[in-house]
Design an enzyme around this catalytic site. Structure first.
Site, PDB file in Angstrom:
ATOM      1  N   HIS A  74       1.038  -0.669  -0.174  1.00 16.65           N
ATOM      2  CA  HIS A  74      -0.269  -0.013   0.165  1.00 16.65           C
ATOM      3  C   HIS A  74       0.701   1.238   0.208  1.00 16.65           C
ATOM      4  O   HIS A  74       1.939   0.922   1.266  1.00 16.65           O
ATOM      5  CB  HIS A  74      -1.045   0.056   1.176  1.00 16.65           C
ATOM      6  CG  HIS A  74      -2.311  -1.261   1.210  1.00 16.65           C
ATOM      7  ND1 HIS A  74      -3.324  -1.052   0.952  1.00 16.65           N
ATOM      8  CD2 HIS A  74      -1.511  -2.170   1.778  1.00 16.65           C
ATOM      9  CE1 HIS A  74      -3.789  -1.979   0.751  1.00 16.65           C
ATOM     10  NE2 HIS A  74      -3.258  -2.917   1.349  1.00 16.65           N
ATOM     11  N   ARG A  95      -4.482   4.468   1.617  1.00 14.37           N
ATOM     12  CA  ARG A  95      -6.147   4.318   2.467  1.00 14.37           C
ATOM     13  C   ARG A  95      -6.057   3.624   3.659  1.00 14.37           C
ATOM     14  O   ARG A  95      -5.130   3.423   4.424  1.00 14.37           O
ATOM     15  CB  ARG A  95      -6.552   3.602   1.888  1.00 14.37           C
ATOM     16  CG  ARG A  95      -7.567   2.220   2.269  1.00 14.37           C
ATOM     17  CD  ARG A  95      -8.535   0.868   1.508  1.00 14.37           C
ATOM     18  NE  ARG A  95      -9.316   1.680   0.342  1.00 14.37           N
ATOM     19  CZ  ARG A  95     -10.065   1.335  -0.581  1.00 14.37           C
ATOM     20  NH1 ARG A  95      -8.431   0.035  -1.308  1.00 14.37           N
ATOM     21  NH2 ARG A  95     -11.182   1.456  -0.635  1.00 14.37           N
ATOM     22  N   THR A  96      -6.829   4.184   4.826  1.00 14.81           N
ATOM     23  CA  THR A  96      -6.376   3.678   6.258  1.00 14.81           C
ATOM     24  C   THR A  96      -7.856   2.607   6.330  1.00 14.81           C
ATOM     25  O   THR A  96      -8.780   2.889   5.549  1.00 14.81           O
ATOM     26  CB  THR A  96      -6.961   4.772   7.077  1.00 14.81           C
ATOM     27  OG1 THR A  96      -5.615   5.952   6.810  1.00 14.81           O
ATOM     28  CG2 THR A  96      -6.732   4.039   7.900  1.00 14.81           C
ATOM     29  N   GLU A 196     -12.209 -14.584   5.909  1.00 14.43           N
ATOM     30  CA  GLU A 196     -13.220 -15.308   6.292  1.00 14.43           C
ATOM     31  C   GLU A 196     -12.776 -16.715   6.614  1.00 14.43           C
ATOM     32  O   GLU A 196     -12.011 -17.361   5.919  1.00 14.43           O
ATOM     33  CB  GLU A 196     -14.194 -15.262   5.469  1.00 14.43           C
ATOM     34  CG  GLU A 196     -14.602 -14.209   5.084  1.00 14.43           C
ATOM     35  CD  GLU A 196     -13.305 -12.846   4.301  1.00 14.43           C
ATOM     36  OE1 GLU A 196     -13.107 -13.100   3.534  1.00 14.43           O
ATOM     37  OE2 GLU A 196     -13.534 -11.857   4.056  1.00 14.43           O
ATOM     38  N   SER A 215     -12.651  -3.113   2.687  1.00 16.64           N
ATOM     39  CA  SER A 215     -12.818  -1.800   2.842  1.00 16.64           C
ATOM     40  C   SER A 215     -13.467  -1.002   2.160  1.00 16.64           C
ATOM     41  O   SER A 215     -15.017  -2.047   1.983  1.00 16.64           O
ATOM     42  CB  SER A 215     -11.034  -1.450   2.354  1.00 16.64           C
ATOM     43  OG  SER A 215     -11.625  -2.142   0.473  1.00 16.64           O
ATOM     44  N   ASN A 238      -7.819 -13.212  -5.454  1.00 18.55           N
ATOM     45  CA  ASN A 238      -8.232 -15.469  -5.059  1.00 18.55           C
ATOM     46  C   ASN A 238      -9.631 -14.740  -5.260  1.00 18.55           C
ATOM     47  O   ASN A 238     -10.475 -14.362  -4.598  1.00 18.55           O
ATOM     48  CB  ASN A 238      -8.154 -15.437  -3.408  1.00 18.55           C
ATOM     49  CG  ASN A 238      -7.911 -14.306  -2.703  1.00 18.55           C
ATOM     50  OD1 ASN A 238      -7.821 -12.687  -2.499  1.00 18.55           O
ATOM     51  ND2 ASN A 238      -9.081 -14.059  -1.551  1.00 18.55           N
TER      52      ASN A 238
HETATM   53  I1  8IG Z   1      -7.277  -9.224  -1.847  1.00 14.70           I
HETATM   54  O1  8IG Z   1     -10.260 -13.024   0.370  1.00 14.70           O
HETATM   55  C1  8IG Z   1      -8.417  -9.706  -0.378  1.00 14.70           C
HETATM   56  N1  8IG Z   1      -8.706  -9.219   0.194  1.00 14.70           N
HETATM   57  N2  8IG Z   1     -12.022 -10.162   3.292  1.00 14.70           N
HETATM   58  N3  8IG Z   1     -11.328 -11.695   2.121  1.00 14.70           N
HETATM   59  C2  8IG Z   1     -11.187 -10.330   2.669  1.00 14.70           C
HETATM   60  N4  8IG Z   1     -10.480  -9.887   2.028  1.00 14.70           N
HETATM   61  C3  8IG Z   1      -9.563  -9.996   1.133  1.00 14.70           C
HETATM   62  C4  8IG Z   1      -9.783 -10.952   0.220  1.00 14.70           C
HETATM   63  C5  8IG Z   1     -10.972 -11.608   0.466  1.00 14.70           C
HETATM   64  N5  8IG Z   1      -8.460 -11.255  -0.784  1.00 14.70           N
END
Ligand code: 8IG
Length: 275
Positions: A74, A95-96, A196, A215, A238
């Site tokens: 970041h 970004r915060t 998660e 975010s 992902n």
């Molecule tokens: I880059 O799979 C990213 N940010 N919550 N879950 C959440 N935030 C993410 C993910 C994800 N990949």
């Protein structure tokens, strides 16, 4: 009492701090008005080089209310960019995140500052997990709506703001003119910073979500409050936990972001040309 940021003092008005920040940006750049603002999340950083000519780069922490980012990957800068159209873009590479624990004012500050510089359009980008099984890492998608699971709001007191069409249908259509293959989905913000569990991803899916991230929703609410039109874009770095057969790794997430960066940055530059 000593506060680590002016925003932490409950006696201060966050909009006053945002106006002060905008005045500092105008002073540093000599540019007293910006037309659009972009927050570049993971994977989107290169877009700053492509959308126009950067005339000024500021270290974000030199501006009141901004904090140093807590994460590698970041950026911590604010840039003023002259677009080919002659318009001005403020690019926020600082970004915060809500999970940093500095409160909702800190999260909303960059958006409020952007609005105070005059920006009428707020482009919010992020890296996120995908729930639609046919999505591939490295694919950009439009945010059509959100579900805010932070149990918090950037609005204070009895401030009631309508969030219908929060992610502008007009701007989404415009992005699709650039890339008709852009899919869209509902972004679900979890607090993080952990990813998660597969069960939480299933919950997000059942309640209507397609993208999971950490975010954007609080920033979008603050941008709407400030009267801005919002475009939201997620880079699916992902597949969300349990959707993908393999566990998530932050290194892999960063790697997917890096690999996709040239393509999505060019996409974003083409979209910005039309804003
Ligand atoms: I880059 O799979 C990213 N940010 N919550 N879950 C959440 N935030 C993410 C993910 C994800 N990949």
């Amino acid at each position: 009492m000593a506060f680590s940021s002016a925003l932490d003092d409950p006696e201060t008005d966050p909009f006053d701090i945002a106006r002060e920040a905008a005045a500092q940006i105008a002073e540093r750049t000599g540019v007293d008005h910006h037309d659009i603002a972009l927050t570049l999340g993971s994977g989107w950083g290169r877009a700053a080089e492509l959308i126009g000519e950067t005339t000024h780069t500021i270290t974000a922490t030199d501006i009141v209310g901004f904090r140093a980012p807590s994460l590698t990957g970041h950026l911590g800068t604010l840039r003023s960019i002259l677009l080919p159209s002659g318009k001005r873009a403020l690019v926020i590479g600082a970004r915060t995140h809500y999970y940093e624990g500095h409160g909702v004012r800190a999260v909303a500050h960059s958006v409020r500052t952007a609005a105070a510089t005059g920006a009428k359009i707020m482009v919010l980008t992020n890296g996120a997990g995908g729930i639609k099984p046919h999505w591939k890492p490295g694919q950009p998608v439009l945010i059509s709506d959100h579900i805010n699971l932070t149990a918090n709001s950037p609005l204070e007191g009895g401030t009631f703001i309508d969030l219908t069409d929060l992610y502008s249908a007009r701007l989404r259509a415009l992005a699709r003119e650039v890339d008709p293959s852009l899919d869209e989905g509902v972004y679900v913000q979890f607090r993080g910073p952990h990813y998660e569990t597969p069960a939480e991803v299933q919950m997000a899916k059942i309640i209507g979500g397609h993208i999971v991230g950490m975010s954007t929703t609080l920033e979008a609410i603050a941008a709407r409050q400030a009267g801005m039109e919002i475009l939201g874009l997620s880079l699916i770095t992902n597949l969300a936990a349990g959707i993908s057969p393999t566990p998530l790794s932050h290194t892999e997430v960063l790697e997917a972001g890096r690999a996709a960066e040239p393509v999505i940055s060019e996409l974003l530059a083409k979209i910005v040309e039309r804003l």
